[in-house]
Design an enzyme around this catalytic site. Structure first.
Site, mmCIF file in Angstrom:
data_model
loop_
_atom_site.group_PDB
_atom_site.id
_atom_site.type_symbol
_atom_site.label_atom_id
_atom_site.label_comp_id
_atom_site.label_asym_id
_atom_site.label_seq_id
_atom_site.Cartn_x
_atom_site.Cartn_y
_atom_site.Cartn_z
ATOM 1 N N GLU A 53 20.430 25.704 -11.332
ATOM 2 C CA GLU A 53 21.303 24.560 -11.052
ATOM 3 C C GLU A 53 22.495 24.973 -10.177
ATOM 4 O O GLU A 53 23.077 26.048 -10.354
ATOM 5 C CB GLU A 53 21.795 23.999 -12.387
ATOM 6 N N LYS A 124 20.855 14.017 -12.061
ATOM 7 C CA LYS A 124 21.022 14.384 -13.465
ATOM 8 C C LYS A 124 21.504 13.187 -14.289
ATOM 9 O O LYS A 124 22.566 12.615 -14.018
ATOM 10 C CB LYS A 124 22.009 15.543 -13.570
ATOM 11 N N CYS A 156 19.503 21.155 -16.618
ATOM 12 C CA CYS A 156 20.360 21.749 -17.646
ATOM 13 C C CYS A 156 20.456 20.901 -18.912
ATOM 14 O O CYS A 156 19.522 20.838 -19.699
ATOM 15 C CB CYS A 156 21.729 22.049 -17.041
#
Length: 296
Positions: A53, A124, A156
């Site tokens: 990321e 995200k 994540c």
């Protein structure tokens, strides 16, 4: 029929945002391109190369990150597409800072095809609150690698929310690619989540964290029954190569996890819907099976 591909999971520290073309990014992209070619040389045949990321944005300074953001039709994405084309590999360069249509800042994972085309991008959905100030995305994203299979995209903290992995599997993902920048001790829990998400959805999970001294490392690759294929023991930089047979997903779903559990066949056509008050919705047995699951 599903095919196979070699995944190269690159556990690396973030590159320096400071040497960046509009804001000085030429040096950073050149450094990244050289590393991609180094990794590509270790893989014979089709390759999927995955970085952590925010790999190209090595700072936590909010002002610098906002200044570095650009739309997906900007010069950075064009440059990264050229990297993928030159390497003749599918490429997930971690995530990038996307400047939205209305000035929002998104944490976005792009996927480039081996011809350099931007095949997909995922914003995200679950930024790490309250620390990350990104605008949440609102769309689950999968992408097909022709003659290989379907990837689902995750960034994540998304891994902490089972809704995301379940939706990706329901949409037909056979591999969930989770790019990570975990710098905190909870990487231990994320290793458990990577295995759990694979087990409950019967998919591969490729979770690639950044290396030290920034990140905690411990990248992990998990098979559709939750077995660890590879795991980094620490935060040391490294490349983890793993050949993935996408057909293993269908095989596990057919015989059951550990030869027993077939979660995607949980409901029969005469079963009643199950209310889900948390979501003001329901599980409808008619819609339970994933898009690539054979009919029963």
């Amino acid at each position: 029929m599903p095919g196979s591909i070699t995944v190269a999971a690159v556990q690396a520290a973030p590159l320096d945002i400071a040497g960046l073309p509009v804001f000085g990014r030429d040096d950073t992209v050149a450094q990244f391109a050289a590393d991609v070619m180094r990794v590509r040389e270790s893989v014979a045949g089709p390759a999927l190369i995955v970085y952590p990321e925010i790999h190209l944005f090595g700072t936590d300074d909010a002002a610098a990150l906002a200044k570095a953001a650009e739309p997906l039709d900007g010069p950075l994405i064009a440059a990264l597409g050229e990297v993928a084309r030159t390497a003749d590999a599918w490429l997930v360069p971690g995530s990038v800072l996307e400047l939205g249509e209305n000035g929002e800042l998104f944490n976005t994972a792009p996927v480039f095809a081996s011809d350099g085309a931007l095949a997909a991008s995922y914003r995200k959905i679950f930024p790490w609150r309250p620390f990350e100030k990104f605008t949440p995305g609102d769309t689950f994203v999968t992408v097909d690698i022709p003659d290989v299979g379907r990837l689902g995209l995750s960034i994540c903290y998304d891994a902490w929310f089972p809704e995301l992995s379940r939706h990706l599997a329901w949409m037909g993902a056979e591999v969930i690619v989770n790019v990570v920048k975990t710098t905190t001790p909870d990487r231990y829990q994320e290793l458990v989540l990577a295995r759990a998400n694979s087990i409950v959805n019967q998919v591969f999970t490729v979770s690639v964290n950044c290396a030290g001294p920034v990140g905690m490392g411990r990248s992990i690759l998990v098979d559709p029954e939750g077995a660890v294929l590879q795991e980094s023991p620490d935060e040391t930089p490294g490349v983890f190569l793993q050949h993935l047979d996408f057909g293993a997903v269908a095989a596990v779903r057919e015989r059951g996890t550990a030869g027993t559990n077939r979660m995607w066949d949980q409901f029969g056509p005469s079963d009643r819907p199950v209310p889900l008050p948390l979501y003001d919705g329901r599980i409808d047995p008619q819609r339970w099976s994933p898009s690539n699951h054979r009919a029963h």
